[in-house]
Design an enzyme around this catalytic site. Sequence first.
Site, PDB file in Angstrom:
ATOM      1  N   ASP A 157      47.111   2.377   2.834  1.00 35.81           N
ATOM      2  CA  ASP A 157      45.739   1.853   2.878  1.00 35.81           C
ATOM      3  C   ASP A 157      45.440   0.902   1.720  1.00 35.81           C
ATOM      4  O   ASP A 157      44.292   0.544   1.489  1.00 35.81           O
ATOM      5  CB  ASP A 157      44.727   3.017   2.816  1.00 35.81           C
ATOM      6  CG  ASP A 157      44.869   3.952   3.993  1.00 35.81           C
ATOM      7  OD1 ASP A 157      45.190   3.451   5.082  1.00 35.81           O
ATOM      8  OD2 ASP A 157      44.693   5.165   3.839  1.00 35.81           O
ATOM      9  N   ASP A 214      40.149   6.884   6.431  1.00 36.45           N
ATOM     10  CA  ASP A 214      41.424   6.994   7.123  1.00 36.45           C
ATOM     11  C   ASP A 214      41.432   8.402   7.712  1.00 36.45           C
ATOM     12  O   ASP A 214      40.739   9.286   7.212  1.00 36.45           O
ATOM     13  CB  ASP A 214      42.546   6.817   6.082  1.00 36.45           C
ATOM     14  CG  ASP A 214      43.912   7.044   6.683  1.00 36.45           C
ATOM     15  OD1 ASP A 214      44.107   6.635   7.833  1.00 36.45           O
ATOM     16  OD2 ASP A 214      44.772   7.642   6.012  1.00 36.45           O
ATOM     17  N   ASP A 239      44.595   7.177   1.609  1.00 37.42           N
ATOM     18  CA  ASP A 239      45.638   7.567   0.659  1.00 37.42           C
ATOM     19  C   ASP A 239      46.205   6.321  -0.011  1.00 37.42           C
ATOM     20  O   ASP A 239      45.927   5.200   0.404  1.00 37.42           O
ATOM     21  CB  ASP A 239      46.736   8.398   1.339  1.00 37.42           C
ATOM     22  CG  ASP A 239      47.399   7.639   2.469  1.00 37.42           C
ATOM     23  OD1 ASP A 239      47.860   6.512   2.205  1.00 37.42           O
ATOM     24  OD2 ASP A 239      47.458   8.144   3.596  1.00 37.42           O
TER      25      ASP A 239
END
Length: 1177
Positions: A814, A489, A810
Site C-alpha cells: 500500500d 485496505d 500495511d
Amino acid sequence: MTRFQVDGKVVESVDLLKKRHWSWRLDVWPFVILYAVWILTIIPSLDIADAFIVLGALVAFHALVFLFTVWSVDFKRFVQYSKVDDIHRADYCKVTPAKFSGSKEIVPLHFRKLAGSSSSEGLEEIYFEFRKQQYIYSKEKGTFSKLPYPSKETFGYYLKNTGHGTEAKVVAATEKWGRNVFEYPQPTFQKLMKEQIMEPFFVFQVFCVGLWCLDEYWYYSLFTLFMLFMFESTMAKSRLKTLSELRRVRVDSQTLMVYRCGKWVKLSGTELLPGDVVSVGRSVGQNGEDKSVPADMLLLAGTAIVNEAILTGESTPQWKVSIMGRGTGETLSARRDKAHVLFGGTKILQHTPDKSYSMKTPDGGCLAVVLRTGFETSQGKLMRTILFSTERVTANSWESGLFILFLVVFAIIAAGYVLKKGLEDPTRSKYKLFLSCSLIITSVIPPELPMELSIAVNTSLIALARRGIFCTEPFRIPFAGKVDICCFDKTGTLTSDDMEFSGVGGLTDSEDLEREMTTVPTRTLEILASCHSLVFVDNKLVGDPLEKAALKGIDWTYKSDEKAMPKKGGSDAVQIVQRHHFASHLKRMAVVVRLQEQYFAFVKGAPETIQERLIDVPPSYVPTYKKYTRQGSRVLALAFKSLPDMTVSEARSLERDTVESGLTFAGFAVFNCPIRGDSATVLNELKQSSHDLVMITGDQALTACHVAQQVHIISKPALILGRAKNKEVYAWVSPDETEIVSYSENEVGALSEAYDLCIGGECIEMLQQTSAVPKVVPYVKVFARVAPEQKELILTTFKSVGRMTLMCGDGTNDVGALKQAHVGVALLNAMPPPKGEKSSDRSSKNDTAKPAKSKKLKAAAENGEGPSKSKATSSQAGNRHLTPAEMQRQKLKKLMDELNEGGGDGQAPIVKLGDASMASPFTAKHASVCPTTDIIRQGRSTLVTTLQMFKILGLNCLATAYVLSVMYLDGVKLGDVQATISGVFTAAFFLFISHARPLQTLSAERPHPNIFCAYVFLSLLGQFAIHLLFLISSVNEASKYMPDECIEPDSEFHPNLVNTVSYMVGLMLQVATFAVNYMGHPFNQSIPENKPFLYALLAAVGFFTVITSDLFRDLNDWLKLVPMPKGLRDKLLIWAFLTFLVCYAWERLLRLAFPGKMPSWKQRQRRVAASLEKKRN
C-alpha cells in the site's frame, strides 16, 4: 533562461544566480550613503539627542535588512545575488522545492570536467546538490534532472553486466556517484546556537528587551536576556544530541567480493558503486548480529530470505529471487519487481547461491548488481525523510501570518493615534513618544504564538508516541483533524492475518465444500503442499499465514530441502524445482515440481485469472467461487499440468508463461479470513463522527462487499460494476445477481444515493480510457481487485475533488496510496508484549515517548519557537517590562519542564529507523485499525486548540492596543506587581489549555478547519465590542469619582481610582476571554474535566472578587490599588458578571449558528469532471 522547471518529487524549479561583489550588495552601498547623509546633514541640523534617535533608527533598519537575508531566501537573493540568463555565468542557484519538501535554499552550482574527456573537448557537467541529492543539467532537456542511477534498465542489460571493466570506468563512476556513505556534517554547538539566536522571534524578544532598557528597567531586562540565552542553549544542546543520533546510522562496512576489472576483489561496503557486480550473502558481525545489505541490489543469480522490518515494518521475512526467467526485454520497475531487489539496510537471514549461472561467486554468495548507493537507497530515502521533513511543526502556518497581519493593522491604527495626539503637544518628549509607539506595535505581535502552536502539535505527537504511533512528518497532524474520508485496505488491516483453511470446493458438480482431506484428490493436496513461498529460517517455517494455514489444514509437512510430504499415508514426496513467485499484477504464482521422475507445473491464483488459463472450465466453476466469495471467504483456484521429460536445468529455465498456460482445474482452496475484533466498532465510530468510509483491496469484489457490510462501510444495497453477459458493455449488478442496472458515467452520482457502489480493477482501467475517473471514483465505497498503482490513482482522485483523505494499510503493497493520502497510517504487525513482561513494557513505553518528542524539540528550536512563551502575558503586553525577574524564572522553568515532558531523562532522541516506516508519515505498531481514531482525535484536538489560541491571543492583543493607546494618553498606567499577577495567570492559562486531552469518543460535529471563517470573525468582533464597552463604561464611571487632576502621560506611576478600576476590568476580561473561548466538548475535556485549568480560573475569579470587594486592605495596598466607593464596587461586580454572561451567550450562539460540518465536495467534483471533459474534447 533564468528559471528551469524541474517538477520533480523534491524540486519544483531552479533559478540561476550570480553572487554580487560585497561592495555592490544592497545591504552595503545604500547604507554607506545613508550614514554619510547622517554625518553631513542630520548632525548639524538637529540637537544631539534627536540626531542619535535617527542614528538608532538607521542602525535598527540596517540590522533588520541583514536579518531578513537570514530569514528569507527570496530577500537574500534580491540583496546579495543577481539573476542571470546564461548557465555558464551563474555560480549559484535558488532551489524551490515541491510542496511539503522543505523550504527554499540557495546552493552553489558546480562545474566539473568529466573523467576521460580531454580539456580540448571540454565535456563538462553542471550540477548542484540539494538535500543530499544531485541534480545534473541536461542540454537536450534544457533543464535539471536528478542524477540517474542504473535502476530502470532492461533485465537483459543486467544479465549481461560484468561490473566496471577498467580502472578508468571505476574512477568515472566514483566521480559521478561518490562513495556509498551517509555523509552529513556534524553540526557544532556554536553553529546551532547561532541559528537559534537568528530566528525572528528571538530577535523580536531581544528588541523588546532593548525597549525595556530604554524605559530604565535594567535589572529585569538583563536578567531576561540571560534567561533567553540559557533557554536557547538548552534547545541547541538537545538538537545537537538528536543530530548526533542520526549520524550513528551508517552503511555497514562489511567486506564483500566485487567483480572489477575482470577479477574478484575484496572491497568494503562503503566502496560500492552503482553497476558493480557483487557476491552477497548472510554475514554475521563479531557480536553475532546479522550485518545489513550495504546498498540496493538486484539479484542476478541465487535466492535470499530477507528481513525488511527496518524499512517497511513487515515482520514476515521476504523471499527474494533472481531475475532468471524474466523476459530480457522487460524493464525493471521499482514497484512491481520488489521480489528481485535486496534493499539497503535490510538483513539477509539466509541465501542459496545458483551454481548453474555462468559467473560463479568465489565465496558461495548470491550474485547481484548494485542499483543505488548512499542517500538514494531505500534506507537513505527514509533517512532523508527523517532529516528534512520535520522542519515545520506548526498548525496553519500561513494562516498565523495573515492573522498577525490582521492584528498589526489594529496596532498601527492605535500607534498612529498616539503619535498624532503626541505630536499635537509640543511639550512631550519625542523619545518617550517613539518608545510608546514601538511598545504598542510590539505588544500586538504575540511572541508566544509560534510556541503555542508548536506545543499544540507537540502534545499530540507525544500522546501518539505513547500509544506506539510514530510520525515522521508532524505537519500532517492538523490534517488529521480535517479528514473527511477514511480508506482501508482489507486483508491484514480490517481482517486478521490468521487465516483458517475451510476446505476444498469445485471438485464435483455440487457447490458444497469438501472438509475431509482424505477424500480430496491427491493432486489437489500436492498443489496446496508445494505451490507456496514458505521457507525455513533458522529451522523455523516462515511466510504467508494463508500458505501456512493450507499446509496445516491438509496435514502435510514441508522440509528445509524444499520437499513436501504427507504426515500420514504413503503419497510420494513433492520436490520443488523452480518457483515463480506471486506478483500482484499477475494475481497468481506457480511452481515447477518433480514427482518421482515426472515434472509438473502447479499454479494457484485468483479464480478469474486462472479461469482464462484452463483448457476446460467446469460448468460449476463460476457459481462455486462466487458462492464462497459472497460469504466473505478468500478463494484461490488451483490448477496443474504435466510437463514433458526434461533435465533440472531445463525445468528451471522454462518461461513463466509456458508454465502457467494450458492448465487442468484441480479445485478451489477456501479460506476463512476472520475480521479483527475491533474493526467493526472502530469503523462504526468513524462513520458516526462524520467520516465517509471506503475499502480498497486486492481481494475479490464479492468477498470485499461481504466484509464491507460487516464493518459498516456498506449500509445500503450493494451494486458491483462489471462486464454484462455479452462482455461488450458494463452494468451494475447486485451481489446475488438479482438486480441489474445499466452503467452510465453521468448517472453514478444519482445511483450512489440509493446504493453503495463497488468497482473492480479492470473497471478502473475502463474509466481511465474513457476519462470518467472523476465522475465515478468519488462515489464508490468498495474498490476490489485493485493493483498498487490503482490504489494511488483512487487516492489522488479523492484529493482532486477536495476530499481530506486518510489511508490505513500495511507497509508493503500500500506504499503508494499511503504516501498519496493526506494522512497515511501504516500498520506494522508488531508482536504484543508477553503478559509476564510488565516492566519491560513500561520501559518500552518510555522509549516510544521519546522519538516524537525529539523532533518536536528540534523543530521548535529550528523555528525559533523556543523561548517565546517566556513572556507569557499578552493581555497587558505594554507592561511586560514591569514583571519581576523571579516570575520570569518560574515561567521559564515551567516551559522547560513542559518541553521536556515525557522523556524520563529529559533528553529527546528522534524517531529511529525501526520505528518509522518508509511507507507512510504515520507508523503504528498495532495489529488493529484503532490508531486511525487516535490520530484523528489528536488531529481534531490540535485544530481546536490552535483555533482557541488564535482567538484568545487576538482578543488580548486588541484589548492591549486599546489600553496602550487611548488609556495611555489619559495617563492610565499599571503598577509593577499588578502586571506580574495578570502575567502569571495568562502563563498558567495558556499552559493548561494546551494540555487539554481529547475525548475518548469522536463526535459527529467537526472542528472548523480554518481560522478565517465567519464564526471566528463574528466571535472576535462581538466579544471585543462587549469588552470595549465594559472597559470604557467602567473607566468613565471611575473618573466621575476622581478630582480633576491632570495626569501627565509620561509621568511616573501613581495609584489612583481610574488605574485601580482599569486593572480590575483588565483582569476580569482576561479570565472571561479564556473561560468563554475554551473549546471543550465535543472535542477536548470540558473546563470541569481539565482540573488544572479549572483551578487556575477559580483562583483568578477568587482573586478578582477579593481585590474588588476590598476584603484585605493590606493586599490591595501591596498591589497599589486605592479603595473604591461602595456604589462603584457593586456596579463593577455586576457589570463583570453581565459581561461574562453576554460574551458566553454570544459565543454559544455562534457555535450553534456555525457548526463544523462535512465539507461539500460534490461541486468541486463536478468542476474537475467538466474540465477533464473539456480537455478530452
